[in-house]
Design a protein around this motif. Sequence first.
Motif, short mmCIF file in Angstrom:
data_model
loop_
_atom_site.label_atom_id
_atom_site.label_comp_id
_atom_site.label_asym_id
_atom_site.label_seq_id
_atom_site.Cartn_x
_atom_site.Cartn_y
_atom_site.Cartn_z
N ALA A 1 -17.80 -86.52 -77.15
CA ALA A 1 -18.81 -85.63 -76.75
C ALA A 1 -19.38 -85.75 -75.23
O ALA A 1 -19.28 -84.87 -74.36
CB ALA A 1 -19.96 -85.64 -77.60
N ILE A 2 -19.62 -87.04 -74.90
CA ILE A 2 -20.03 -87.54 -73.68
C ILE A 2 -18.77 -87.17 -72.58
O ILE A 2 -19.00 -86.51 -71.72
CB ILE A 2 -20.33 -88.92 -73.48
N ALA A 3 -17.45 -87.39 -72.96
CA ALA A 3 -16.50 -87.02 -71.88
C ALA A 3 -16.15 -85.63 -71.71
O ALA A 3 -16.07 -84.99 -70.74
CB ALA A 3 -15.13 -87.52 -72.72
N LEU A 4 -16.55 -84.73 -72.96
CA LEU A 4 -16.28 -83.24 -72.71
C LEU A 4 -17.51 -82.89 -71.90
O LEU A 4 -17.37 -81.71 -71.24
CB LEU A 4 -16.20 -82.64 -74.07
N THR A 5 -18.59 -83.23 -72.28
CA THR A 5 -19.80 -82.91 -71.30
C THR A 5 -19.51 -83.11 -69.93
O THR A 5 -19.68 -82.36 -69.09
CB THR A 5 -21.13 -83.50 -72.08
N LEU A 6 -19.18 -84.27 -69.73
CA LEU A 6 -18.84 -84.81 -68.18
C LEU A 6 -17.81 -84.02 -67.48
O LEU A 6 -17.90 -83.34 -66.52
CB LEU A 6 -18.32 -86.03 -68.09
N GLY A 7 -16.82 -83.43 -68.56
CA GLY A 7 -15.63 -82.67 -67.73
C GLY A 7 -16.33 -81.30 -67.55
O GLY A 7 -15.83 -80.54 -66.62
#
Length: 54
Positions: A25-31
């Motif tokens: 979830a953090i990776a997708l939000t950052l992307g």
Amino acid sequence: MSDLPDGIRPLTPAEAQTRRKRSLAIALTLGALVILFFVLTIAKLGPQVLQRPL
């Protein structure tokens, strides 16, 4: 004897799955933020940015 330092225990499978989901979830939000900032930057530059002298 365990190779882990004192006070650290291995994660249970449920905890590992929760950590994996949170990391995703953090990776997708950052992307998504990176893409949003890129699009906004290009929009602010305007269409004339592609018609510059070389």
